[in-house]
Motif scaffolding. Structure first.
Motif, PDB file in Angstrom:
ATOM      1  N   MET A 350     -27.772  -8.272 -18.656  1.00 27.52           N
ATOM      2  CA  MET A 350     -27.404  -7.587 -19.950  1.00 27.52           C
ATOM      3  C   MET A 350     -26.127  -7.875 -20.567  1.00 27.52           C
ATOM      4  O   MET A 350     -25.089  -7.193 -20.615  1.00 27.52           O
ATOM      5  N   GLU A 351     -26.114  -9.073 -21.184  1.00 27.89           N
ATOM      6  CA  GLU A 351     -25.143  -9.540 -21.758  1.00 27.89           C
ATOM      7  C   GLU A 351     -24.633  -8.747 -22.917  1.00 27.89           C
ATOM      8  O   GLU A 351     -23.415  -8.661 -23.225  1.00 27.89           O
ATOM      9  N   TYR A 352     -25.354  -8.275 -24.017  1.00 26.46           N
ATOM     10  CA  TYR A 352     -25.032  -7.410 -24.998  1.00 26.46           C
ATOM     11  C   TYR A 352     -24.469  -6.174 -24.603  1.00 26.46           C
ATOM     12  O   TYR A 352     -23.717  -5.710 -25.187  1.00 26.46           O
ATOM     13  N   LEU A 353     -25.268  -5.665 -23.676  1.00 25.17           N
ATOM     14  CA  LEU A 353     -24.514  -4.368 -23.144  1.00 25.17           C
ATOM     15  C   LEU A 353     -23.180  -4.516 -22.771  1.00 25.17           C
ATOM     16  O   LEU A 353     -22.342  -3.637 -22.700  1.00 25.17           O
ATOM     17  N   ASP A 354     -22.779  -5.656 -21.957  1.00 22.85           N
ATOM     18  CA  ASP A 354     -21.441  -6.011 -21.738  1.00 22.85           C
ATOM     19  C   ASP A 354     -20.650  -6.250 -22.914  1.00 22.85           C
ATOM     20  O   ASP A 354     -19.431  -5.806 -22.695  1.00 22.85           O
ATOM     21  N   LYS A 355     -20.991  -6.774 -23.898  1.00 20.44           N
ATOM     22  CA  LYS A 355     -20.053  -6.633 -25.286  1.00 20.44           C
ATOM     23  C   LYS A 355     -19.986  -5.587 -25.655  1.00 20.44           C
ATOM     24  O   LYS A 355     -18.937  -5.404 -25.995  1.00 20.44           O
ATOM     25  N   VAL A 356     -20.892  -4.600 -25.647  1.00 22.65           N
ATOM     26  CA  VAL A 356     -20.732  -3.195 -26.430  1.00 22.65           C
ATOM     27  C   VAL A 356     -19.715  -2.354 -25.194  1.00 22.65           C
ATOM     28  O   VAL A 356     -18.707  -1.827 -25.643  1.00 22.65           O
ATOM     29  N   PHE A 357     -19.864  -2.759 -24.142  1.00 23.84           N
ATOM     30  CA  PHE A 357     -19.030  -1.962 -23.041  1.00 23.84           C
ATOM     31  C   PHE A 357     -17.533  -2.407 -23.243  1.00 23.84           C
ATOM     32  O   PHE A 357     -16.820  -1.607 -23.410  1.00 23.84           O
ATOM     33  N   ASN A 358     -17.303  -3.741 -23.482  1.00 20.82           N
ATOM     34  CA  ASN A 358     -16.118  -4.321 -23.677  1.00 20.82           C
ATOM     35  C   ASN A 358     -15.489  -3.883 -24.752  1.00 20.82           C
ATOM     36  O   ASN A 358     -14.284  -3.370 -24.974  1.00 20.82           O
ATOM     37  N   GLU A 359     -16.220  -3.643 -26.172  1.00 20.92           N
ATOM     38  CA  GLU A 359     -15.635  -3.442 -27.382  1.00 20.92           C
ATOM     39  C   GLU A 359     -15.410  -1.866 -27.326  1.00 20.92           C
ATOM     40  O   GLU A 359     -14.318  -1.509 -27.813  1.00 20.92           O
ATOM     41  N   ASN A 418     -14.745 -11.588 -29.679  1.00 17.45           N
ATOM     42  CA  ASN A 418     -14.455 -12.339 -28.502  1.00 17.45           C
ATOM     43  C   ASN A 418     -13.526 -11.536 -27.665  1.00 17.45           C
ATOM     44  O   ASN A 418     -12.136 -11.691 -27.820  1.00 17.45           O
ATOM     45  N   LEU A 419     -13.914 -10.680 -26.720  1.00 18.12           N
ATOM     46  CA  LEU A 419     -13.005 -10.208 -25.739  1.00 18.12           C
ATOM     47  C   LEU A 419     -13.237 -10.944 -24.363  1.00 18.12           C
ATOM     48  O   LEU A 419     -13.072 -10.130 -23.297  1.00 18.12           O
ATOM     49  N   THR A 420     -13.330 -12.003 -24.129  1.00 13.80           N
ATOM     50  CA  THR A 420     -13.434 -12.588 -23.134  1.00 13.80           C
ATOM     51  C   THR A 420     -12.135 -13.009 -22.425  1.00 13.80           C
ATOM     52  O   THR A 420     -11.135 -12.626 -22.908  1.00 13.80           O
ATOM     53  N   ASP A 421     -12.100 -13.533 -21.368  1.00 14.36           N
ATOM     54  CA  ASP A 421     -10.745 -13.398 -20.468  1.00 14.36           C
ATOM     55  C   ASP A 421      -9.637 -14.300 -21.126  1.00 14.36           C
ATOM     56  O   ASP A 421      -8.622 -14.025 -20.846  1.00 14.36           O
ATOM     57  N   GLN A 422     -10.115 -14.853 -22.211  1.00 15.65           N
ATOM     58  CA  GLN A 422      -9.056 -15.779 -22.818  1.00 15.65           C
ATOM     59  C   GLN A 422      -8.088 -14.835 -23.918  1.00 15.65           C
ATOM     60  O   GLN A 422      -7.169 -15.020 -24.172  1.00 15.65           O
ATOM     61  N   THR A 426      -3.995  -9.405 -24.889  1.00 14.29           N
ATOM     62  CA  THR A 426      -3.960  -8.148 -25.814  1.00 14.29           C
ATOM     63  C   THR A 426      -5.259  -7.404 -25.597  1.00 14.29           C
ATOM     64  O   THR A 426      -5.543  -6.592 -26.190  1.00 14.29           O
ATOM     65  N   TYR A 427      -5.897  -7.575 -24.308  1.00 11.08           N
ATOM     66  CA  TYR A 427      -6.930  -6.676 -23.913  1.00 11.08           C
ATOM     67  C   TYR A 427      -6.939  -6.524 -22.472  1.00 11.08           C
ATOM     68  O   TYR A 427      -7.364  -7.454 -21.659  1.00 11.08           O
ATOM     69  N   LEU A 428      -6.653  -5.187 -22.254  1.00 12.19           N
ATOM     70  CA  LEU A 428      -6.648  -5.189 -20.666  1.00 12.19           C
ATOM     71  C   LEU A 428      -6.897  -3.486 -20.269  1.00 12.19           C
ATOM     72  O   LEU A 428      -6.094  -2.937 -19.954  1.00 12.19           O
ATOM     73  N   ALA A 443     -17.011  -0.240 -11.027  1.00 13.71           N
ATOM     74  CA  ALA A 443     -16.916   0.661 -12.041  1.00 13.71           C
ATOM     75  C   ALA A 443     -18.139   0.195 -13.173  1.00 13.71           C
ATOM     76  O   ALA A 443     -18.472   0.756 -13.810  1.00 13.71           O
ATOM     77  N   LYS A 444     -17.587  -0.803 -13.639  1.00 10.83           N
ATOM     78  CA  LYS A 444     -18.473  -1.541 -14.734  1.00 10.83           C
ATOM     79  C   LYS A 444     -20.032  -1.383 -14.230  1.00 10.83           C
ATOM     80  O   LYS A 444     -20.900  -1.131 -14.805  1.00 10.83           O
ATOM     81  N   LEU A 445     -20.419  -1.830 -12.884  1.00 11.28           N
ATOM     82  CA  LEU A 445     -21.888  -1.781 -12.470  1.00 11.28           C
ATOM     83  C   LEU A 445     -22.132  -0.566 -12.680  1.00 11.28           C
ATOM     84  O   LEU A 445     -23.337  -0.213 -13.018  1.00 11.28           O
TER      85      LEU A 445
END
Ligand code: HEM
Ligand SMILES: *[C@@H]1O[C@H](CO)[C@@H](O)[C@H](O)[C@H]1NC(C)=O
Ligand SMILES: *[C@@H]1O[C@H](CO)[C@@H](O)[C@H](O)[C@H]1NC(C)=O
Length: 491
Positions: A350-359, A418-422, A426-428, A443-445
């Motif tokens: 679920m990649e979109y869910l992952d993006k939503v989670f990150n944001e 874009n909140l990938t590891d790069q 500034t995203y931690l 936790a993410k799981l």
């Protein structure tokens, strides 16, 4: 009598004055700006007298000094530095890890439950962390996934059966869930609901912040010598219960043959391997007490941030129906693809869910700022600020997530960022470097499994109460208040 009293008061005032002057000079000499509002107690003063969380008080300082590389703050004995510049934060967390390898939370000898990875330092921390890390590999999490899935299903059942929780006390509902889920991961599960575990009620009660815990925390930061002198224990109230519970589970497990893939299994394994030893010959005996303290960190470090993370996602989804729709669509698609199952692999897809989670964690990082202690003299790269061994460091997290120089239009919720590891300078949300959150994958799981199950069964809306979203007073965490989720059962 009166004379004596007046004399002592004047002495204290003089001491406080001198201490403030000393702090100010100390940082000016090292080329750092100094936080002058309270030269002795720094931002902790405002934390104690106001009803705001510490991270917001730091954020105010950050906004006032957007271009300072770091800002000195007052404390009684230990020099303290608030690190604001992203490159300096990166240095403290990652590139200069050897100089800042300790968290800087103080604990006293004999504070058994504080003797866990979160608080430990030096060789002890390294050895314990090495021995605990295997619990969180992808393979172990996959084995443990049946527990994670069951607790998520129990959560949905629990919500269905308790309509009074459909638009009130959402955070409380979520944190009870996380406590039940983590309880399952630590102590194991049976066939009954994770909500019926005998450990749930008591662990719930144990982790409510109190005035006394706030005072102890401030004291351990502000005035370490006094904290040590008084021999204060951070968690003494819970010692008996926790150590007892772990002992009981371990002894029972030793008699069982089946592998359950939970934390208790790992403990048995660690104990079977005997004394832990590092390259230098440093040794650590994995006693029941030491392992109980590690079990304890799951609860202290894990429950509230995971609940906050789930809450953060729900708040955003409940405000953005189109994004919610897309998330639900993805969940349904994956669910069907995996033959009506939400397996470990399904969640991973679920990649979109992952993006939503990150944001969501960018906007609401559950831990608002991080701490470190300097263990050898060093220099911060930006501003060339000299940092002496022993200095306490407070590093910006929430501030960086909300700075428009790093995240355009920062208050806008946009999962396509874009909140990938790069972006990790500034995203931690899980911290960074050698002391990054050890439970991040778990936790993410757990959070995503819960979200996927809940969103299949309920439509949601965000309800902001009169006055709008606020943050509760808290030491390091973000506690969203005055906002709830309305759960509407789907047919
Ligand atoms: C979404 C939920 C969570 C968030 C956002 C979170 C965030 C964090 C952060 C920011 C840190 C500090 C990292 C640093 O200083 O660089 C941390 C440390 C830690 N977390 Fe988490 N955490 C979460 C869940 C968990 C869970 C579920 C566990 C336990 C299973 C856990 C265990 C720990 C431990 C043991 C540390 C200390 C690591 C060390 O000092 O070596 N966390 N976490
Ligand atoms: C995100 O940004 C990094 C570096 O700026 C870049 O390498 C990466 O390809 C980007 N990812 C996406 C999905 O745009
Ligand atoms: C979400 O953030 C993590 C870092 O915390 C990153 O590894 C992952 O690629 C991000 N996911 C997406 C879909 O961008």
């Amino acid at each position: 009598m009166i004379v004596l009293l007046l004399l002592s008061i004047s002495l204290i005032l003089i001491y406080v004055y001198l201490n403030g002057k000393y702090n100010e000079n100390y940082w000016k000499e090292r080329g750092a700006k100094f936080y002058e509002v309270n030269k002795v107690l720094g931002p902790f003063w405002e934390f104690l007298i106001s009803d705001r969380p510490l991270f917001q008080i730091f954020h105010d300082i950050y906004k006032k000094h957007p271009n300072e590389p770091a800002i000195g703050i007052g404390t009684f004995f230990t020099p303290s530095l608030y690190v604001t510049d992203a490159k300096n934060v990166h240095a403290v967390m990652q590139t200069d890890f050897v100089s800042f390898s300790e968290r800087g939370f103080e604990m006293n000898e004999g504070d058994l439950l504080a003797d866990n990875i979160l608080f430990m330092g030096g060789k002890r921390w390294k050895l314990m962390r090495q021995n605990m890390t295997p619990l969180f590999t992808a393979a172990k999490l996959k084995n443990m996934y049946y527990i994670i899935d069951k607790s998520a299903l129990d959560f949905v059942e629990h919500l269905k059966n308790n309509p009074e929780k459909w638009r009130r006390n959402t955070f409380d509902t979520l944190s009870t869930f996380c406590c039940a889920a983590i309880g399952g991961a630590v102590f194991g599960i049976g066939s009954e609901s994770t909500y019926d575990s005998p450990f749930l009620e008591i662990t719930r009660a144990a982790f409510r912040p109190t005035l006394w815990s706030n005072i102890r925390f401030s004291l351990s930061n502000l005035c370490t010598p006094l904290f040590k002198l008084l021999g204060l224990k951070l968690f003494s109230e819970h010692e008996e219960f926790f150590i007892g519970a772990i002992k009981q589970v371990l002894r029972k497990r030793e008699q069982e043959k089946v592998k359950r893939h939970d934390f208790a299994d790992i403990c048995i394994q660690i104990q079977k391997n005997g004394v832990m030893r590092d390259e230098s010959g440093y040794e650590l005996l994995p006693s029941d007490e030491l392992l109980a303290a590690q079990a304890f960190f799951f609860f202290t470090a894990g429950v509230e941030p995971t609940a906050t993370a789930i809450f953060a996602v729900l708040i955003q989804l409940g405000k953005h129906p189109n994004i919610l729709k897309q998330v639900v669509q993805e969940i349904e698609d994956v669910y069907n693809k995996y033959n009506a199952q939400l397996s470990y692999d399904a969640i991973g897809e679920m990649e979109y869910l992952d993006k939503v989670f990150n944001e969501s964690l960018r906007i609401f990082p559950p831990i608002g700022f991080l701490t470190r202690k300097c263990v050898r003299d060093t220099v911060l790269p930006v501003g060339n600020i000299k940092v002496a061994k022993g200095t306490k460091m407070y590093t910006a997290v929430y501030e960086l997530h909300h700075d428009s120089r790093y995240h355009e239009n920062p208050e806008m919720f946009d999962p396509e960022r874009n909140l990938t590891d790069q972006k990790s300078e500034t995203y931690l949300p899980f911290g960074k470097g050698g002391r990054i959150c050890i439970g991040a994958r778990y936790a993410k799981l757990q959070a995503k499994a819960a979200l996927a199950h809940v969103l299949r069964s309920f439509d949601i809306k965000t309800v902001e109460h009169k006055g709008g979203l606020r943050f509760g007073k808290d030491q390091v965490q973000l506690r969203m208040k005055n906002v709830d989720i309305e759960f509407i059962p789907r047919n």
